[in-house]
Write an enzyme that holds these catalytic residues in place. Structure first.
Site, PDB file in Angstrom:
ATOM      1  N   LYS A 109      34.098  45.350  30.070  1.00 16.49           N
ATOM      2  CA  LYS A 109      34.513  46.527  29.354  1.00 16.49           C
ATOM      3  C   LYS A 109      35.766  46.175  28.374  1.00 16.49           C
ATOM      4  O   LYS A 109      35.722  46.646  27.173  1.00 16.49           O
ATOM      5  CB  LYS A 109      34.981  47.631  30.241  1.00 16.49           C
TER       6      LYS A 109
ATOM      7  N   ARG B 242      36.953  58.161  35.384  1.00 16.83           N
ATOM      8  CA  ARG B 242      36.454  57.119  36.467  1.00 16.83           C
ATOM      9  C   ARG B 242      35.535  57.896  37.765  1.00 16.83           C
ATOM     10  O   ARG B 242      35.041  57.525  38.561  1.00 16.83           O
ATOM     11  CB  ARG B 242      37.773  56.754  37.421  1.00 16.83           C
TER      12      ARG B 242
ATOM     13  N   ARG C 137      38.766  34.877  35.370  1.00 14.17           N
ATOM     14  CA  ARG C 137      39.590  36.085  34.762  1.00 14.17           C
ATOM     15  C   ARG C 137      40.962  35.818  34.676  1.00 14.17           C
ATOM     16  O   ARG C 137      41.607  35.393  35.631  1.00 14.17           O
ATOM     17  CB  ARG C 137      39.312  37.428  34.695  1.00 14.17           C
TER      18      ARG C 137
ATOM     19  N   ARG D 124      45.358  38.109  37.908  1.00 16.85           N
ATOM     20  CA  ARG D 124      46.029  39.487  38.423  1.00 16.85           C
ATOM     21  C   ARG D 124      45.736  39.277  39.845  1.00 16.85           C
ATOM     22  O   ARG D 124      44.507  38.878  40.394  1.00 16.85           O
ATOM     23  CB  ARG D 124      45.113  40.777  38.011  1.00 16.85           C
TER      24      ARG D 124
ATOM     25  N   ARG E  96      37.190  46.832  45.173  1.00 17.64           N
ATOM     26  CA  ARG E  96      36.975  47.599  43.914  1.00 17.64           C
ATOM     27  C   ARG E  96      35.608  47.929  43.568  1.00 17.64           C
ATOM     28  O   ARG E  96      35.210  48.968  42.965  1.00 17.64           O
ATOM     29  CB  ARG E  96      37.593  46.843  42.760  1.00 17.64           C
TER      30      ARG E  96
END
Length: 214
Positions: free
Chosen positions: A13, A88, A123, A156, A167
């Protein structure tokens, strides 16, 4: 052009929002960024959000929606925007509608959990400006260094495998129902089975009736 990108954490996204922002010449409005800015600038609603955070509580939906609504009145949003980080939940989507915030297109990026796990492992984000990279799909020009600002690229904490699995569970439970919510409003397009970042971008543009980048 008022747009939302839906998808699991790591679906792409953020990457697509950045690309589309440049093509469509509209800003990407990150809920996290505007929340931090409102707190830093000590706006009335920012101070309200700060009080919840400092007490260790989640910022309530009405405060989040208030901050988003405040940001969307800025001049750079006059021709549209890409909303990132909200809604969300169904409750947030309903609150946006109640506040008069509706969308021309809602794009759902359909990516399997297995692929998400693989992606998240590679990532990296810039600790200074927040730019996002991937060691395989979108590598920086220089290893460990942000192309935009020269900042250090880090992994992260919420990209750790156990946290990613957690998540994904939250996404399937709380956010995925938004797909049916926006489908019922005839603004949803689902994009799947694309391989590269460029292919996803092309498919999104086509879904919005834009055949090629300007």
């Amino acid at each position: 052009m008022k747009l939302i990108l839906l998808g699991a954490p790591g679906a792409g996204k953020g990457t697509q929002a950045e690309i589309l922002s440049g093509i469509l010449n509209i800003p990407t409005i990150s809920t996290g960024n505007i929340l931090r800015a409102a707190i830093k600038n000590e706006t009335a609603i920012g101070l309200k959000a700060k009080s919840y955070i400092e007490a260790g509580h989640l910022v309530p939906d009405e405060v989040i929606i208030g901050i988003v609504s405040e940001r969307l009145t800025a001049p750079d949003c006059a021709n549209g925007y890409i909303l990132d980080g909200v809604p969300r939940t169904i409750a947030q989507a309903e609150a946006l509608e109640k506040a008069g915030i509706v969308f021309d297109h809602v794009i759902s990026l359909d990516v399997s959990d297995e692929t998400i796990m693989e992606r998240m492992a590679g990532r990296r984000v810039c600790e200074h400006c927040g730019a996002s990279y991937h060691l395989v799909a979108v590598p920086p020009k220089q290893e460990g260094v942000c192309d935009s600002c020269g900042g250090k690229l880090i992994r992260r904490k919420d990209d750790d495998p156990e946290i990613v699995r957690s998540r994904l569970e939250v996404y399937h439970r709380e956010t995925k129902p938004l797909i049916d919510f926006y489908a019922s409003r005839n603004v949803l397009d689902t994009i799947s089975n694309q391989i590269t970042v460029a292919e996803y971008t092309a498919a999104i543009l086509k879904a919005m009736g834009i055949e090629s980048a300007k």
